[in-house]
Design an enzyme around this catalytic site. Structure first.
Site, PDB file in Angstrom:
ATOM      1  N   TRP A  46       0.835  -1.203   0.000  1.00 63.55           N
ATOM      2  CA  TRP A  46       0.000   0.000   0.000  1.00 63.55           C
ATOM      3  C   TRP A  46       0.869   1.252   0.000  1.00 63.55           C
ATOM      4  CZ3 TRP A  46      -0.542   4.174   3.303  1.00 63.55           C
ATOM      5  CH2 TRP A  46      -1.665   4.989   3.092  1.00 63.55           C
ATOM      6  N   HIS A  47       2.010   1.153   0.704  1.00 62.47           N
ATOM      7  CA  HIS A  47       2.892   2.313   0.794  1.00 62.47           C
ATOM      8  C   HIS A  47       3.596   2.617  -0.513  1.00 62.47           C
ATOM      9  CE1 HIS A  47       2.329   1.931   5.153  1.00 62.47           C
ATOM     10  NE2 HIS A  47       2.767   3.177   5.219  1.00 62.47           N
ATOM     11  N   GLY A  48       3.817   1.616  -1.329  1.00 65.30           N
ATOM     12  CA  GLY A  48       4.495   1.890  -2.599  1.00 65.30           C
ATOM     13  C   GLY A  48       4.549   0.662  -3.476  1.00 65.30           C
TER      14      GLY A  48
END
Lengths: 390, 466
Positions: B316-318
């Site tokens: 989700w972060h990257g």
């Protein structure tokens, strides 16, 4: 800080009593003050007169971006608008001062925009950090010098000399413990890349006191001994004497503007003697004679431009009192503006060429290099950032 | 548009707040929605229609989920809505990652599509998913007004960087809210504190991180400085933005959930994730971990659930492998702690804190890494492998130049400022001087933050030649 707000602002009820505001009144004043600041500054953005130039940064300020569909679609209008608002923010210079003071003293960084202060006698001198030796930049510069040598100087010039003027950081780093580029490597690289020239080292001839405290340049009134030394190294006699004349005591140079911390202004003096007074200077940019020292410039943006009219691409100086017909061609940057007059006494014709503003290709239309002494006179900061050389 | 920009602070925000506070209550959602769409379009003009389409999809599916409750169609509509959101997120965020990974593994040469990532898509798709699920679970009623639903999804305070706001937490405020001086004042102060965190601390740490990365002679001290600086940068950047979002929400009459609670004071990784980006943790707990069975399954399945949740958290972060490794890294530590380490950690306050700081710093080195080799180099540098000694002139220079701001940042990440504030209020809170000082403090904070923003266009030349 995360729960600071909960406990401090909301969790603590200020009890009623004589001598302090009621809580609601206090909150109204708090909000109104903050909102008032923001609204006032927002209004001033629109109301204050448009400024076109930043004196401290020596550049044009951003213009209001054009409202075009494609610019809005790509977002470039919004980016440009932000830059415009930053550039034209009310009291911009004051805010820059505030940021500089907070960064320099409040955060203890002791520098702002890579500029720091060093004690120089009774005053503080602003110095720009040159931390990294840019080999490719020096290579580019010496490649351009090699072009000049191969095109004009080989088998023509009498003597070819190179002077790399150490920037202030060469002297300031010892006091400040800031990172410093490898100057010795730079000097060595110059010698390797310019085997056709004799490098005249001047590092030991200078100290920080030879430079203006607010500017990158050196002070002409301190260059008499250096000029004599250079002339002797170039096979001349040297030893000229000069009278010093006051020009202004309101000179705040380029570093003062970039550092944005209040600094005491410098005084500018210029040197004269009978020979300097008799020099004729011709400016090929404007195709007219100009004064060696243009004292009108001390009232303008950069008083240092009083020396030989500032950044000129091509000047010819005629010494009518010369006892010979010797010629000197100086490829130079702005440091040359204050030094070149002090080299003129022993030459009849002196050329000052700045290849940042004139292409070396067209020099053949102006200068005859036959039997000329040639001096490459550049500061290490220009050599380390030589992108503008043509 | 960033909160920490002149355009937002001195053009957008004053205009929106004046309009918002002067119009009648019933029109305020419309004003907020228009302002939010303008805010989003300002930074992302191309994708505003995408968000509008996503909102329309959510609105209609939400109504269908509610209408067909207790039938299989409700689940079908829920699944469809979630798939729409995830497919949208997947396409824009992960397409090139998938293509690049296939090329790496299979040795193929499929061209990347270079799809630009719409700003905030990770946040608003999760909010949309939470709304659809909450409607399905009968925790909230489907919103009948598309304007109100759009206001929830697109609300500019939390659109770009969170916190992830559950619909049920602001459902009542959407229908009926009132502004009062306490909320507006709280919001102002919270916003300014967040602005200070972002502009004065996070940005400085960002500068330091760049300087550490550009150092040619790596030493152990520079490696540690890089890890510490990046940890502090990401904390102050993220928590500062959350503070600004919460403050703006409060000014508008909404109460957003807290997102950070002194995470750098945590005594275990488990504790850290109860304090860091709390709304994301709650989202994954409620919408992925618990539906998978949580910890109410046999141990092997429990550990698998943890890995799934943390891989999802990482991704989700990257969209890159280092984010996946980051998630897996935390999953491993969480499992180790849950099986035996937690009990040992709580025996020593200092050791548990040091352990947590080390794990977190290394995790953020992985987070910020540019490929496996870069990550390995950076971590090896912490123990002196591949470095040239402990100290160097450059290292001393960087440590001394940023010492002041580092100390401020480290102390600011603890409860010390709160304790000092308590002392101050206890002593001077009853008198006018204390209140005046409070006003002066926040005004000064605004002025200094503005000074740093204005200086952002600094671009000097040596000569006046233009």
């Amino acid at each position: 800080m995360d729960l600071l707000i909960h406990s401090y602002i909301l969790g603590f009820k200020v009890p009623e009593g004589v001598g302090f505001m009621k809580q609601k009144r206090f909150l109204q004043i708090l909000v109104s003050t903050i909102a008032g600041f923001i609204l006032l500054l927002s209004l001033l953005i629109v109301v204050l007169p448009y400024q076109s130039v930043s004196e401290s940064e020596r550049r044009s300020l951003a213009k209001f971006p054009q409202l075009r569909v494609d610019a809005i679609g790509t977002g470039s209008f919004m980016e440009d608008l932000e830059v415009y608002l930053q550039d034209h923010f009310p009291f911009r210079e004051n805010f820059r001062n505030l940021k500089a003071i907070v960064t320099y003293y409040g955060m203890g960084q002791k520098e702002n925009h890579e500029i720091y202060l060093v004690q120089d006698g009774t005053k503080k001198s602003a110095v720009k950090i040159e931390a990294a030796y840019r080999k490719e930049s020096l290579q580019y510069a010496t490649d351009r010098f090699a072009y000049l040598y191969n095109t004009y100087l080989q088998n023509q010039a009498k003597g070819i000399y190179m002077v790399a003027i150490p920037d202030k950081h060469y002297y300031g780093a010892a006091y400040s413990k800031k990172p410093q580029m490898d100057y010795e490597k730079l000097f060595q690289q110059i010698e390797e890349n310019m085997p056709y020239a004799k490098r005249i080292p001047i590092e030991d001839q200078l100290t920080l006191s030879h430079f203006y405290t607010t500017d990158s340049h050196w002070r002409q009134e301190s260059l008499a001994d250096l000029s004599s030394y250079l002339l002797k190294e170039m096979g001349k006699v040297g030893g000229q004497t000069y009278d010093s004349y006051f020009a202004t005591d309101h000179f705040k140079g380029v570093y003062a503007g970039q550092l944005a911390i209040p600094m005491q202004a410098d005084s500018i003096f210029y040197l004269e003697n009978d020979i300097l007074k008799s020099l004729d200077v011709y400016d090929y940019e404007t195709n007219q004679e100009i004064a060696l020292y243009d004292l009108e410039k001390i009232k303008e943006r950069d008083p240092y431009e009083l020396f030989m009219g500032g950044n000129k691409s091509l000047l010819r100086i005629q010494n009518n009192c010369a006892e010979n017909q010797d010629k000197l061609v100086v490829f130079r940057d702005s440091f040359g503006s204050s030094l070149i007059p002090l080299l003129c006494a022993e030459y009849q014709e002196i050329w000052a060429v700045d290849i940042r503003y004139i292409s070396p290709v067209i020099l053949k239309n102006y200068i005859n290099f036959q039997d000329a002494d040639v001096l490459f006179l550049y500061s290490t900061s220009v050599l380390n950032h030589s992108e503008t050389m043509k | 548009m960033l909160f920490s920009s002149i355009t937002f602070l001195y053009v957008f925000l004053p205009a929106v707040m004046i309009l918002y506070l002067t119009v009648p209550n019933k029109v305020r959602n419309g004003v907020l929605l228009c302002a939010s769409l303008l805010f989003y379009g300002w930074g992302e003009p191309k994708y505003i229609l995408l968000m509008v389409a996503a909102i329309i999809q959510l609105f209609f599916f939400g109504k269908l989920i509610e209408r067909y409750r207790k039938t299989k169609w409700s689940k079908i509509f829920l699944t469809t809505s979630i798939l729409c959101s995830l497919l949208m997120l997947g396409y824009f965020k992960y397409t090139d990652f998938v293509i690049g990974s296939i090329n790496q593994i299979a040795g193929s040469d499929f061209p990347l599509l270079h799809i630009a990532l719409p700003i905030g898509i990770s946040f608003y798709t999760f909010q949309m998913i939470s709304y659809a699920v909450d409607v399905y679970r009968c925790e909230v009623k489907a919103q009948k007004s598309i304007v109100k639903l759009a206001t929830y999804v697109a609300m500019f305070p939390q659109l770009i960087a969170g916190p992830i706001v559950r619909y049920k937490s602001i459902e009542n405020a959407l229908e009926n809210r009132r502004n009062n001086w306490e909320d507006i004042a709280y919001g102002c102060k919270r916003f300014l504190l967040g602005l200070g965190k972002k502009v004065l601390i996070a940005n400085q740490m960002g500068e330091l991180v760049s300087l550490c990365q550009s150092v040619t002679t790596q030493t152990i001290s520079v490696s540690w400085l890089y890890g510490i600086a990046f940890t502090l940068q990401i904390y102050y950047d993220f928590s500062g933005y959350s503070d600004m979002a919460i403050g703006l929400g409060k000014m508008l009459g909404f109460t957003f959930p807290e997102n950070f609670q002194y995470p750098l004071c945590a005594r275990s990784v488990t504790d850290f994730w109860r304090r860091w980006h709390m709304t994301l943790g709650i989202f994954f707990r409620d919408y992925l971990y618990i539906p998978l069975g949580g910890n109410r399954v046999k141990k092997s399945r429990w550990f698998l659930n943890i890995f799934i949740v943390w891989m999802a958290t990482g991704l989700w972060h990257g969209a890159a492998w280092n984010f996946l490794w980051w998630g897996v890294y935390f999953a491993l530590f969480l499992i180790i702690e849950k099986t035996f380490l937690l009990k040992l950690l709580y025996r020593s306050r200092i050791l548990s804190h040091v352990y947590t700081c080390l794990v977190v710093i290394i995790s953020f080195i992985i987070f910020n890494g540019n490929g496996v080799l870069d990550i390995v180099d950076s971590i090896q540098g912490l123990v002196g492998i591949g470095t040239e000694g402990v100290l160097s002139a450059t290292a001393l220079y960087l440590w001394s130049r940023y010492a002041g701001i580092l100390v401020l940042a480290i102390l600011g990440a603890t409860s010390l400022p709160k304790q000092l504030a308590e002392l101050f209020v206890n002593r001077y809170g009853n008198c006018i001087i204390g209140q005046i000082l409070q006003v002066l403090f926040f005004c000064l904070l605004l002025l200094i933050a503005t000074a740093f923003l204005v200086d952002g266009s600094f671009n000097p030349f040596l000569y006046f030649r233009f």
